[in-house]
Design an enzyme around this catalytic site. Structure first.
Site, mmCIF file in Angstrom:
data_model
loop_
_atom_site.group_PDB
_atom_site.id
_atom_site.type_symbol
_atom_site.label_atom_id
_atom_site.label_comp_id
_atom_site.label_asym_id
_atom_site.label_seq_id
_atom_site.Cartn_x
_atom_site.Cartn_y
_atom_site.Cartn_z
ATOM 1 N N GLU A 128 -9.861 -1.663 5.338
ATOM 2 C CA GLU A 128 -8.715 -1.832 6.231
ATOM 3 C C GLU A 128 -9.121 -1.640 7.688
ATOM 4 O OE1 GLU A 128 -5.401 0.775 5.430
ATOM 5 O OE2 GLU A 128 -4.121 -0.232 6.886
ATOM 6 N N GLN A 161 0.845 -1.194 0.000
ATOM 7 C CA GLN A 161 0.000 0.000 0.000
ATOM 8 C C GLN A 161 0.881 1.244 0.000
ATOM 9 O OE1 GLN A 161 -2.009 0.734 3.719
ATOM 10 N NE2 GLN A 161 -3.780 1.650 2.714
ATOM 11 N N GLY A 162 0.866 1.980 -1.101
ATOM 12 C CA GLY A 162 1.668 3.198 -1.203
ATOM 13 C C GLY A 162 0.792 4.429 -1.029
ATOM 14 N N SER A 209 4.561 -1.139 3.869
ATOM 15 C CA SER A 209 4.771 -2.471 4.452
ATOM 16 C C SER A 209 4.909 -3.519 3.366
ATOM 17 C CB SER A 209 3.601 -2.855 5.357
ATOM 18 O OG SER A 209 3.480 -1.949 6.414
ATOM 19 N N SER A 223 1.048 6.565 2.276
ATOM 20 C CA SER A 223 1.786 7.569 3.065
ATOM 21 C C SER A 223 3.009 8.095 2.329
ATOM 22 C CB SER A 223 2.249 6.962 4.388
ATOM 23 O OG SER A 223 1.164 6.437 5.089
HETATM 24 C C1 LIG Z 1 3.940 -0.482 11.303
HETATM 25 C C2 LIG Z 1 3.426 0.503 10.323
HETATM 26 C C3 LIG Z 1 3.057 0.085 9.068
HETATM 27 C C4 LIG Z 1 2.599 1.011 8.119
HETATM 28 N N1 LIG Z 1 2.304 0.563 6.867
HETATM 29 C C5 LIG Z 1 1.905 1.450 5.935
HETATM 30 C C6 LIG Z 1 1.665 1.018 4.598
HETATM 31 O O1 LIG Z 1 1.802 -0.167 4.286
HETATM 32 N N2 LIG Z 1 1.308 1.926 3.680
HETATM 33 C C7 LIG Z 1 1.130 3.235 3.990
HETATM 34 O O2 LIG Z 1 0.773 3.998 3.115
HETATM 35 N N3 LIG Z 1 1.354 3.701 5.246
HETATM 36 C C8 LIG Z 1 1.747 2.824 6.224
HETATM 37 N N4 LIG Z 1 2.007 3.271 7.506
HETATM 38 C C9 LIG Z 1 1.955 4.694 7.758
HETATM 39 C C10 LIG Z 1 0.881 5.163 8.723
HETATM 40 O O3 LIG Z 1 -0.367 5.177 8.129
HETATM 41 C C11 LIG Z 1 1.330 6.545 9.226
HETATM 42 O O4 LIG Z 1 2.492 6.354 10.010
HETATM 43 C C12 LIG Z 1 0.289 7.238 10.027
HETATM 44 O O5 LIG Z 1 -0.839 7.563 9.259
HETATM 45 C C13 LIG Z 1 0.830 8.502 10.715
HETATM 46 O O6 LIG Z 1 1.517 9.338 9.828
HETATM 47 P P1 LIG Z 1 2.964 9.879 10.202
HETATM 48 O O7 LIG Z 1 3.803 8.697 10.494
HETATM 49 O O8 LIG Z 1 3.416 10.786 9.127
HETATM 50 O O9 LIG Z 1 2.794 10.676 11.539
HETATM 51 P P2 LIG Z 1 2.292 12.186 11.702
HETATM 52 O O10 LIG Z 1 1.079 12.393 10.893
HETATM 53 O O11 LIG Z 1 3.431 13.109 11.494
HETATM 54 O O12 LIG Z 1 1.889 12.187 13.218
HETATM 55 C C14 LIG Z 1 2.825 12.394 14.290
HETATM 56 C C15 LIG Z 1 2.034 12.542 15.576
HETATM 57 O O13 LIG Z 1 1.154 13.664 15.469
HETATM 58 C C16 LIG Z 1 -0.168 13.295 15.724
HETATM 59 N N5 LIG Z 1 -1.079 14.081 14.875
HETATM 60 C C17 LIG Z 1 -0.968 14.354 13.556
HETATM 61 N N6 LIG Z 1 -2.019 15.048 13.132
HETATM 62 C C18 LIG Z 1 -2.828 15.225 14.187
HETATM 63 C C19 LIG Z 1 -4.089 15.862 14.382
HETATM 64 N N7 LIG Z 1 -4.768 16.444 13.405
HETATM 65 N N8 LIG Z 1 -4.622 15.808 15.628
HETATM 66 C C20 LIG Z 1 -3.963 15.206 16.645
HETATM 67 N N9 LIG Z 1 -2.790 14.601 16.524
HETATM 68 C C21 LIG Z 1 -2.222 14.607 15.302
HETATM 69 C C22 LIG Z 1 -0.226 11.812 15.388
HETATM 70 O O14 LIG Z 1 -1.273 11.150 16.072
HETATM 71 C C23 LIG Z 1 1.140 11.338 15.849
HETATM 72 O O15 LIG Z 1 1.107 11.062 17.211
HETATM 73 C C24 LIG Z 1 2.480 2.370 8.461
HETATM 74 C C25 LIG Z 1 2.841 2.790 9.732
HETATM 75 C C26 LIG Z 1 3.306 1.873 10.669
HETATM 76 C C27 LIG Z 1 3.685 2.353 12.032
#
Ligand SMILES: Cc1cc2nc3c(=O)[nH]c(=O)nc-3n(C[C@H](O)[C@H](O)[C@H](O)COP(=O)(O)OP(=O)(O)OC[C@H]3O[C@@H](n4cnc5c(N)ncnc54)[C@H](O)[C@@H]3O)c2cc1C
Lengths: 395, 325
Positions: A246, A128-129, A163, A131
């Protein structure tokens, strides 16, 4: 309201039980959790066994090669598989739990004919691409650009946290096709073959110590327009179809697996010397396990409730956000108890003294995968507050 | 499998909720804990709806439904903060003449008592029912020397201190006593779930209206997340309480005692935590006698102590996990 199996459900359960009892003991030992190619082979073998036995695509419609099981049968399947310690969906998570279902809901007949068989029989792994480095919680701000060139899209940009990318054959990818429209309006959902020229996969090692996810660098990657699912610039809607699957039953089998991890922890506690007895003699640990067990039982009931509601309303897991928030927090709490039981054994990320201690540490860290992946707990809470409770938006 | 109420079951809940809002609004029930404050005619009307005989067979004057319908009804009663000995009446309606109709008001206490027993609703009751491991006894009120508590914690729930419990007439055996404990626990949990939801809606309503810094406080994320957690606790608890209610009637699907204990833990946590959040969201208003936020909290404290305590429930579950893993 009832929880008893109907005659048909009982028959389904009995057949499945017999099959699992016969097949699970014949499976080869689990590969090293860091060895993704080996894990792919193991998961594909399991998927093939499911396919041959008629259990592949359990909740997919029969017209698309699935079993067409009822929602109740689907839960029975997840329950029995977890009880038998059968492998989980593994690297086929994206393909089985949301890509295939998105193609069924939104794809063309050609796309369905081309992709669904390979998903069902375990030939094709999807990733899944969605993020990007600058588009996490604010997914709709994604920037990976796709320009139309004749019958092709030409994609340039970067994805992250993908992932299973290192073992994947296809990627469900969100790209920006119209940078001038408002951010939700210019997105398109594409099927991208992972062997396309111009894709570079750089593995990222998780806190669990394996290259479970990766960065994707895309440099003028060409995919045919026929790989588009849904209309151009209608990808945000299609993405929400995907996320609906999902966030739907996606986490249920993990939740049941967590129950297995808890049961195993109790076994470890009973065998771990502490004071004059064992760690299990400690009323504090027992009591905290009691609370966690109650919550896991409650989440299983919550799942049944959501599925029952879904069967009537057509919306699977309407309470998916609440389920995910609660599940994320209970995994973390179980992990905290595990660390108290393991004590100094937590210094080793390998099993200690013949005890399955490593799985407990993996379980503890998995709490983060649950509370971050698929929309963080904070984002789920925003969704509950604004869409369910009707509280005013921040801006 | 079906863990979602059907239209009839939802209608039953709505009927009870409407009646509760109509006949037991909190400005009226706030004085129910005072001597002479209890409204017997409202209680009789509640009984006429069939409230205490939901799961009794029609031949016995009941409505002829199942345990789960009783659970749903008690959820609505809990949400409406309906006062009075709801559990005692529901448990004893099939056994003590007059209870089903609302003419006889029962109170319940479990034996052994440790030095003193605090018995809710005793001051308004006509009969005391004593539950112990041997069975259920009926003790006449006149035989008991009780001392009314001047300031009960929950103003809607009168409390009497009893120091000595004479033996009475045995009216139920050990089996029935166990069944009462189980059902009583689940129905208390159901009331706790309703309580947790109602305290949350009160707070959500306030958060949408109260403005600070030029905007509704419900737009602040700190408030949003507290309330989203409350919502989540209610839904998790509701699920386990419904499952426990169904399990009483279908004991082959799970261990009944584990299901009941788990439901109690989840429901008590939802009610007490959500009520705390409710007070906090109301600011200074939440700490006043006038606003209902504290009534939810105090009712939750009472309900979570009925038929066993939470730590014992957690211990029971842990032992079951160890035995069945
Ligand atoms: C194990 C794992 C597998 C994953 N696999 C995939 C995958 O296969 N494909 C894919 O596309 N993505 C994948 N992801 C990505 C995942 O969807 C993102 O990590 C997630 O959506 C958060 O984005 P970020 O990491 O950029 O964090 P950020 O968005 O930068 O968030 C950082 C912190 O800020 C908080 N925050 C951000 N915005 C707000 C708001 N509006 N209100 C309150 N708090 C906020 C968040 O809760 C978090 O605590 C995976 C992530 C993990 C950990």
């Amino acid at each position: 309201m009832h929880l008893r199996d109907s005659d048909a459900d009982a028959a389904f359960r009995a057949d499945l039980h017999t099959w699992l009892d016969a097949i699970v003991p014949t499976l080869p030992p689990e590969p090293d959790p860091r060895d993704w190619p080996a894990r792919r082979i193991r998961d594909a073998q399991w998927q093939r066994l499911l396919f041959d036995a008629g259990y592949a695509g359990i909740n997919w419609p029969a017209a698309y090669g699935g079993r067409g099981a009822t929602p109740t049968e689907h839960l029975i399947f997840l329950e029995e598989a977890a009880a038998a310690h059968a492998p989980d969906v593994g690297v086929f998570f994206v393909a089985q739990m949301h890509a295939g279902l998105t193609l069924i809901a939104e794809g063309t007949p050609e796309q369905q004919a081309h992709h669904l068989p390979g998903i069902l029989n375990g030939d094709h792994v999807w990733c899944q691409g969605f993020s990007e480095p600058e588009a996490g919680s604010d997914l709709a701000s994604l920037r990976t650009r796709a320009m139309r060139d004749g019958d092709d899209y030409v994609i340039t940009g970067q994805k992250i946290w993908t992932s299973h990318a290192i073992v994947a054959d296809y990627c469900e990818m969100l790209v920006r096709t119209d940078p001038d429209s408002p951010k939700h309006k210019g997105i398109t959902w594409l099927i991208v073959p992972m062997d396309s020229p111009g894709i570079e996969v750089r593995p990222l090692v998780t806190a669990q110590g394996s290259a479970e996810f990766a960065e994707l660098f895309l440099d003028e990657v060409r995919v045919p327009v026929s790989n588009r699912v849904g209309d151009e610039n209608d990808g945000w809607r299609v993405a929400n179809v995907t996320l609906g699957f999902e966030r739907g039953t996606g986490f249920v089998s993990e939740m049941l697996d967590t129950t297995n991890v808890m049961n195993e922890l109790v076994g470890i506690a009973q065998r771990t010397p502490r004071g004059n007895g064992t760690a299990w003699d400690d009323i504090g640990i027992r009591r905290d396990i009691g609370y966690v067990a109650a919550e896991l039982d409650a989440l299983w009931a919550f799942t049944k409730r959501n599925v029952s509601q879904g069967a009537k309303s057509g919306i699977a897991m309407g309470n998916g956000s609440a389920f995910k928030v609660a599940y994320g927090s209970v995994v973390h709490r179980l992990g905290d108890i595990a660390l108290r039981v393991l004590d100094r054994s937590s210094l080793s990320f390998d099993d200690v003294n013949g005890e399955p201690t490593a799985a407990q540490l993996h379980g503890k860290l998995k709490g983060f995968a649950v509370s971050l992946g698929g929309g963080t707990s904070q984002i789920q809470q925003n969704i509950i507050a604004e869409r369910v409770l009707g509280l005013p938006r921040e801006r | 499998m079906d863990l979602d109420p059907n239209d009839d079951q939802r209608a039953l809940q709505e009927m009870i909720s409407r009646f509760a809002a109509d006949r037991f609004p909190s400005d009226v029930t706030r004085t129910f804990g005072d001597v002479g404050g209890f409204d017997r005619s409202a209680w009789r009307e509640l009984a006429e709806l069939g409230t205490f005989g939901i799961a009794l067979p029609e031949s016995a004057g009941g409505v002829g439904l199942g345990t789960i319908e009783s659970v749903l009804v008690h959820e609505s009663l809990g949400a409406g903060l309906v006062p009075g000995p709801l559990l005692a009446a529901t448990l004893s309606a099939g056994l003590v003449p007059g209870v089903l109709e609302g003419d006889v008001i029962p109170a319940i206490v479990t034996r052994p008592i440790h030095q003193v027993a605090l018995v809710e609703h005793f001051q308004n009751s006509d009969v005391l029912l004593v539950i112990d491991d041997m069975g259920i006894e009926r003790v006449e009120i006149a035989a008991i020397d009780g001392q009314i508590v001047e300031h009960p914690t929950d103003p809607t729930t009168p409390v009497t201190v009893i120091r000595e419990l004479p033996r009475g007439e045995q009216i139920g055996d050990a089996h029935l006593a166990l069944a009462w404990r189980r059902l009583g626990s689940v129905l208390a949990s159901a009331q706790l779930v309703g309580n947790s939801e109602a305290s949350t809606s009160l707070a959500v309503g306030y958060a949408k209206e109260r403005e600070q810094f030029g905007r509704a406080i419900g737009s602040f994320q700190a408030i949003k997340h507290m309330l989203a957690e409350s919502f989540t606790r209610t839904e998790v608890a509701r699920s386990s309480v419904w499952a426990a209610g169904v399990t009483i009637d279908e004991p082959e699907v799970a261990d009944v005692d584990r299901a009941i204990a788990g439901a109690r833990l989840m429901a008590a946590r939802a009610a007490t935590e959500n009520a705390k959040t409710g007070v906090q969201v109301h600011g200074g208003m939440g700490f006043t006698w006038e606003v209902d936020a504290h009534l939810y909290l105090k009712r939750a404290w009472i309900l979570e102590t009925l038929f066993g305590n939470l730590d014992e429930d957690a211990d029971l579950i842990a032992l079951h996990v160890a035995a069945s893993r």
